[in-house]
Motif scaffolding. Structure first.
Motif, short mmCIF file in Angstrom:
data_model
loop_
_atom_site.label_atom_id
_atom_site.label_comp_id
_atom_site.label_asym_id
_atom_site.label_seq_id
_atom_site.Cartn_x
_atom_site.Cartn_y
_atom_site.Cartn_z
N UNK A 96 50.38 40.41 33.88
CA UNK A 96 50.36 39.12 34.58
C UNK A 96 49.06 38.97 35.35
N UNK A 97 48.64 40.06 36.02
CA UNK A 97 47.38 40.02 36.77
C UNK A 97 46.19 39.80 35.84
N UNK A 98 46.24 40.39 34.63
CA UNK A 98 45.15 40.19 33.66
C UNK A 98 45.04 38.71 33.29
N UNK A 99 46.17 38.07 33.04
CA UNK A 99 46.15 36.64 32.73
C UNK A 99 45.57 35.84 33.89
N UNK A 100 45.93 36.20 35.13
CA UNK A 100 45.39 35.51 36.30
C UNK A 100 43.88 35.70 36.39
N UNK A 101 43.41 36.93 36.08
CA UNK A 101 41.97 37.21 36.10
C UNK A 101 41.24 36.35 35.08
N UNK A 102 41.78 36.28 33.86
CA UNK A 102 41.13 35.49 32.80
C UNK A 102 41.07 34.01 33.19
N UNK A 103 42.17 33.48 33.72
CA UNK A 103 42.17 32.08 34.15
C UNK A 103 41.17 31.85 35.28
N UNK A 104 41.11 32.79 36.21
CA UNK A 104 40.17 32.67 37.33
C UNK A 104 38.73 32.63 36.83
N UNK A 105 38.40 33.50 35.86
CA UNK A 105 37.02 33.56 35.34
C UNK A 105 36.65 32.26 34.64
#
Length: 695
Positions: free
Chosen positions: A209-218
């Protein structure tokens, strides 16, 4: 060896691609061509001599119907380029020239006209731009400074930030807050993991879930060098968490740097990337032992904050000196004061970003407390920037970085020896006494009874004429708001009865917001031959044309308008260079015991037309920054004893010209230059007028 071989292979491929092919052939010949390109970065507007200059990174995919795939840099002036979004395909026509910088570019394209949009941006980029636009809408009701800073802290969008405020952030050492980096990513990832924990997700399910948040943030923040470094390092850390292995910061940083440089060798020449990596290395290597030592003498949270701020500042100092030739003195303390507000501003801003597309009213409620946190950070930046000697001049370039490193080594050795510490303390005390004595006995600035001041605003003009207590008539404003704002603050100017913009070039009008900052501007005079470029700077102010023969009185100061002459042609928006310069307002300022000719940027044609009407004066503001375009008869007709040249150090125009300097010497005129002396004040004494520089 494997990394070196891979790096050499990657660099060879990139340099071969950009150094050969039809795009580089066009650049070598300096030819015009029609091209199709994909925008790869956000357009950046920068002040230019005439219209603002818009810089866009792109990837050329076709030139004159020949397929290519190489990076190029587009330089345009049409404001419609500001609407382009990364991933959008455009058609353009322009002149291809060879790149001069170290970037791996096939060409720089001087674009003519607006872009022709050949399609929509990708779905991901459209979504990202929609989120950024909704965040801008959510903060629209905050005070101007807060609505400019908050999007910068959250998604790196500084498009609405006041340039003067951005410079104050730089002076205070807080610029990193306006660039999305590892700190922002850590705050967002930490919040996502905490929410996953509250939702009952275990150690195995939370990292994805955190990885998805990181990708969206980038995607929303754009893949800038610091964001890429933070992203790769964060993903490595999440992988360690997912696999159950202990996370080690320094190997993660090393892996992030290796991966990114192998993927994009150009990052190895990026100062932003270097600063980001060094700051992180400082936090990993220097902060822990410093925290332990400080914790013995102060509370733990304060020791943590001080160690983190000092470690990051020390790590990046050599590169900052290399770039700016200055050493920040207050930045550690400014970061300490700002730190408590960074996480609330970032988290609330991120929450508002994801809420705004669903409910704009709710997002506006969320950004209110975020605005309070940002307001505190802005106050810290402004207060720190206004501290005397907030930055100390230092040698720039490699010499400055080397001497700073040697100084750091010497400081470390001194701290290890009791005897050396005593000697260093005695030396510092002596220096402090000498500095205080110099401040006490040196002439104050501005001097009492100052009549006129030439502000050092770089390559541009900004003059102040004393008009009473706290009042001054301002003639031109320089290319940026911050320098003229600081100069007027030092002069104690809080009220501007009259602001005169001699002609609509950026180096004379782009600093208007700096004059308006905290001051009342009653009226603006512009050239009647204007092209209308002043309008966006003078919104909400009363403007009037300065007609030849007019006289304006402010206290005992009289201003007489000599030019532009009624025979001068009107300007069109496409006019530039000599045409606009010759449309400059030319003034004569007088009061008892003082007279000055303020000649704007008039060149040969206008100077020759004015030769017979130039009165004798004591001070001449040399036209056009002392350029070669000077009429000897015009300069001689003024009979001035003092010549002021407002000019930027190491400018690209060769100003002031050696020919003009030689001519002024022959006329036996004292020459004073802002690039050599800084702000220059003219004061009246019993012996006559005298010049007192601030530096």
């Amino acid at each position: 060896m494997a990394c070196a071989a891979a790096s050499a292979f990657g660099v060879a491929l990139r340099t071969t691609a950009v150094g050969s092919g039809p795009v580089r052939d066009l650049a070598r010949a300096g030819r015009f061509a029609t091209a199709e390109a994909v925008v790869t970065g956000d357009p950046q507007a920068r002040p230019g001599k005439g219209r603002p200059m818009i810089i866009i990174r792109a990837r050329a995919e076709a030139v004159d119907r020949t397929g290519v795939r190489v990076p190029v840099l587009l330089i345009a002036s049409d404001p419609r380029w500001l609407r382009s979004i990364p991933s959008q395909r455009v058609r353009l026509r322009g002149r291809f020239v060879r790149p001069r910088g170290p970037d791996l570019l096939a060409a720089v394209v001087i674009v003519r006209g607006p872009p022709t949009m050949l399609g929509s941006p990708s779905t991901v980029q459209r979504a990202a731009e929609h989120l950024r636009a909704r965040l801008r809408a959510a903060v629209a009701r905050l005070p101007p400074d807060q609505r400019g800073v908050l999007p910068g802290m959250v998604v790196g969008d500084t498009s609405r930030m006041d340039p003067a405020l951005a410079e104050e952030f730089g002076t205070a050492g807080l610029t990193h807050l306006l660039v999305v980096s590892g700190a922002n990513l850590a705050i967002v990832v930490g919040a996502v993991l905490a929410l996953c924990r509250l939702a009952g997700l275990g150690r195995r399910r939370a990292p994805p879930v955190a990885v998805l948040a990181v990708c969206a943030f980038v995607v929303v923040a754009r893949p800038e060098p610091s964001v890429l470094r933070a992203t790769v390092m964060g993903l490595i850390g999440l992988l360690a968490l997912f696999t159950g292995r202990g996370r080690q910061g320094l190997p993660a940083l090393a892996a992030a740097v290796l991966l990114l440089v192998l993927i994009d060798p150009e990052l190895a020449r990026s100062y932003g990337f270097a600063l980001s990596v060094l700051a992180t290395a400082g936090l990993l290597v220097l902060a822990p032992p410093w925290r332990e030592r400080l914790a013995r003498r102060m509370p733990g949270p304060l020791a943590d904050a001080l160690a983190v701020a000092a470690a990051a500042e020390v790590a990046v100092a050599p590169v900052l000196v290399l770039l700016s030739g200055e050493v920040g003195v207050v930045s550690v303390f400014a970061n300490l004061l700002a730190a408590p507000a960074v996480a609330p501003a970032t988290l609330l801003g991120a929450l508002a970003t994801v809420t705004a597309p669903v409910s704009l009213p709710l997002a506006r409620l969320i950004v209110r407390p975020a605005g309070l946190a940002v307001g505190w950070i802005i106050w810290v930046a402004r207060t720190a920037a206004s501290v005397p000697y907030a930055t100390i001049p230092w040698a720039g370039g490699a010499l400055g970085a080397s001497t700073l490193l040697l100084g750091a080594v010497a400081a470390a050795l001194i701290l290890r020896s009791h005897r050396l510490r005593l000697l260093a303390a005695a030396a510092m005390a002596g220096i402090l006494i000498a500095v205080v004595a110099m401040r006490v006995f040196a002439p104050s600035w501005p001097p009492p009874g100052w009549q006129m001041a030439a502000c050092d605003v770089g390559q541009g003009d900004a003059l102040a004429l004393a008009a009473g207590p706290g009042q001054a008539v301002v003639v031109d404003t320089g290319p940026e708001p911050a320098p003229v704002d600081r100069c007027l603050h030092r002069l104690g100017v809080t009220d501007v009865p009259l602001l005169i913009l001699t002609h609509p070039h950026a180096d004379h009008i782009n600093g208007v917001s700096g004059v308006r900052h905290g001051r009342t501007v009653h009226k603006v005079l512009i050239t009647p031959r204007t092209s209308g470029r002043e309008a966006r700077h003078t919104s909400g102010l009363r403007t009037a044309p300065a007609e030849p023969g007019q006289q304006w009185r402010v206290g005992d100061l009289t201003l007489s308008v000599l030019a532009p002459l009624t025979t001068a042609p009107a300007l069109s928006p496409d006019d530039d260079g000599t045409v606009i310069n010759n449309a400059s307002v030319v003034l004569v300022a007088r009061r008892p015991g003082f007279s000055a000719l303020l000649a704007g940027d008039v060149e040969l044609e206008a100077q020759r037309a004015l030769e017979t009407s130039v009165p004798h004066v004591q001070i001449l503001k040399v036209p056009h920054h002392g350029s070669r375009s000077q009429d000897p008869a015009f300069l001689a007709a003024a009979h001035a004893s003092i010549a002021l040249i407002s000019v930027g150090a190491h400018n690209d125009y060769g100003h002031p010209s050696s020919t003009t300097l030689a001519l002024l010497h022959r006329l036996r005129t004292q020459i004073h230059r802002t690039d050599k002396e800084g702000d220059i004040a003219i004061a009246r004494t019993r012996a006559g007028l005298t010049t007192i520089p601030r530096h």
